[in-house]
Design a protein around this motif. Structure first.
Motif, PDB file in Angstrom:
ATOM      1  N   ALA A 105       0.919  -1.392  -0.020  1.00 25.44           N
ATOM      2  CA  ALA A 105      -0.276   0.108  -0.052  1.00 25.44           C
ATOM      3  C   ALA A 105       0.964   1.400   0.242  1.00 25.44           C
ATOM      4  O   ALA A 105       0.445   2.184  -0.585  1.00 25.44           O
ATOM      5  N   TRP A 151       0.410   2.678  -5.513  1.00 23.09           N
ATOM      6  CA  TRP A 151      -0.769   3.222  -5.209  1.00 23.09           C
ATOM      7  C   TRP A 151      -1.230   4.496  -6.498  1.00 23.09           C
ATOM      8  O   TRP A 151      -0.539   4.309  -7.303  1.00 23.09           O
ATOM      9  N   ASP A 152      -2.458   4.684  -6.340  1.00 24.73           N
ATOM     10  CA  ASP A 152      -3.069   5.411  -7.686  1.00 24.73           C
ATOM     11  C   ASP A 152      -2.826   6.776  -7.412  1.00 24.73           C
ATOM     12  O   ASP A 152      -3.271   7.529  -6.537  1.00 24.73           O
ATOM     13  N   ARG A 212      -6.005   9.091  -6.973  1.00 29.08           N
ATOM     14  CA  ARG A 212      -6.712   8.933  -5.829  1.00 29.08           C
ATOM     15  C   ARG A 212      -5.877   9.575  -4.825  1.00 29.08           C
ATOM     16  O   ARG A 212      -6.405  10.447  -4.034  1.00 29.08           O
ATOM     17  N   ARG A 213      -4.504   9.777  -5.030  1.00 31.37           N
ATOM     18  CA  ARG A 213      -3.784  10.509  -3.996  1.00 31.37           C
ATOM     19  C   ARG A 213      -4.096  11.847  -4.192  1.00 31.37           C
ATOM     20  O   ARG A 213      -3.759  12.779  -3.105  1.00 31.37           O
ATOM     21  N   ASP A 223      -7.133  12.209  -2.084  1.00 31.32           N
ATOM     22  CA  ASP A 223      -7.066  11.616  -0.632  1.00 31.32           C
ATOM     23  C   ASP A 223      -5.596  11.646  -0.208  1.00 31.32           C
ATOM     24  O   ASP A 223      -4.783  10.813  -0.839  1.00 31.32           O
ATOM     25  N   HIS A 252      -3.905   8.544   0.929  1.00 32.65           N
ATOM     26  CA  HIS A 252      -3.852   7.245   0.528  1.00 32.65           C
ATOM     27  C   HIS A 252      -2.124   7.172  -0.079  1.00 32.65           C
ATOM     28  O   HIS A 252      -1.348   8.119  -0.378  1.00 32.65           O
TER      29      HIS A 252
END
Length: 387
Positions: free
Chosen positions: A94, A98-99, A102-103, A106, A109
């Motif tokens: 994780a 990661w994306d 999305r980071r 968020d 993330h």
């Protein structure tokens, strides 16, 4: 005060133990490894060195183990536990895969800011964004391998881990980057060679390095750095044109490769050098008075050979320095460009892929054929259907 002295004693002992691996591990990282690796880690590395693990593999494993230890301390406050709990492995995935989209929405993330800051402060983390999937998979593979060597059951092969890695790679996919942005093809090689035409000892050495690395199939920088005189054997002269019985004769040398990234020490793999690379190598050996051991060695500012063996990184820096002298951007090239350049040039000259692979010692047809495909793409008809 007692704790400080004791800690210093532990680190000094580790430093002495790591000195035994100095021929394999990069010396510029030894002090850092001393503070990160545990006594068990060092003993594992020494055991693997005694067992004859390949130098490149051991170097990569030591580097990855140091990173895992540093990450574990930053993320959990403790060194790696053995065996690792499944949750810790999932946390590692994780934090590194990661994306980015999305980071942006968020901030929680991916890798937490405090973990990232700790790794950057220790010079363990330099890249931005998620890690390359190949790097993460390699570190996970080394983590799993260390479990097996310790006789422990590894959680890294469980369905949950495999699924998490697969999904995380899909979410964080990044374009594959080549080890050298540009290949050192023959035209580039000629420009680099042109910078080595003086009588300086360093020019003689660098000319031999460039020609030998390229002509021997694009040898990896680690293979060039550890090339020993005992690996070389004289062969009979060969014709310039094999189809012409009266063709001029050229000198020929054979290099016994021994253990490489794709071969084992007991394999009889060898490659040939013909013509100019042989002459350049002979001149360097004669001028440097190499009688045994390492062929390529460090030269100080007074043109004296100080006996130190070149490191793989030194080979890379030599190529980049020659790029600067040739008016090329050193950022565009690395030592691996000699390897990709050899195969690219082989494709351009109509050398059959199996023959080129025999010289380069590629095991993967898929990997080697990528350079052939790249060389053909700009010249082929497939991209010209709409013109």
């Amino acid at each position: 005060m007692t704790d400080i002295v004791t800690l210093g004693g532990f680190e000094n002992r580790r430093a002495l133990q790591l000195d035994a691996l100095a021929g394999i591990l990069p010396m510029e990282r030894r002090d850092k490894l001393t503070t990160i690796l545990t006594d068990d880690d060092v003993e594992t590395l020494r055991h693997l060195a005694r067992e004859g693990m390949g130098e490149n593999s051991l170097r990569a494993l030591a580097s990855d183990l140091a990173y895992l230890e540093a990450w574990s301390i930053a993320a959990t406050g403790s060194p790696l536990p053995w065996p690792a709990p499944e949750g810790l492995v999932l946390k590692f995935v994780a934090h590194h895969l990661w994306d980015p989209a999305r980071r942006a929405e968020d901030a929680a993330h991916g890798m937490p800011p405090d973990v990232e800051a700790s790794l950057r402060a220790g010079d363990h983390l330099r890249s931005d964004g998620p890690h390359a999937s190949s790097t993460v998979k390699r570190r996970l593979a080394h983590w799993a391998t260390l479990h097996r060597w310790k006789g422990l059951e590894s959680p890294l092969g469980t369905p949950a881990i495999r699924t998490s890695v697969r999904l995380a790679i899909r979410a964080s996919a990044k374009p594959r980057r080549r080890k050298s942005k540009r290949a050192v093809t023959r035209d580039i090689l000629d420009r680099l060679i042109a910078t080595c035409q003086s009588d300086r000892l360093a020019d003689t050495r660098d000319l031999a390095i460039l020609l030998v690395a390229f002509a021997s199939g694009g040898r990896r920088r680690s293979e060039v750095a550890r090339l020993r005189l005992e690996q070389l054997s004289e062969e009979g002269d060969v014709p310039l044109d094999p189809d012409d019985p009266v063709s001029p004769r050229l000198p020929c040398l054979a290099i016994a490769l021994g253990r490489t990234k794709t071969t084992q020490s007991d394999e009889d793999a060898r490659v040939l050098l013909i013509g100019a690379p042989v002459a350049a190598l002979r001149e360097w050996i004669e001028r440097a008075n190499i009688k045994k051991g390492a062929v390529f060695r460090a030269i100080d500012r007074w043109e004296a050979i100080d006996g130190r063996v070149l490191t793989p990184q030194a080979v890379n820096l030599i190529l980049k320095r020659r790029c600067v002298l040739a008016g090329l951007d050193p950022v565009e090239f690395s030592a691996h460009g000699l390897r990709s350049g050899y195969l690219t040039e082989a494709a351009r000259n109509g050398v059959a892929l199996p023959a080129a692979m025999r010289q380069s010692q590629h095991r993967s047809v898929q990997q080697a054929s990528r350079y052939y495909n790249d060389a053909d793409q700009a010249l082929g008809k497939a991209a010209r259907l709409a013109i």
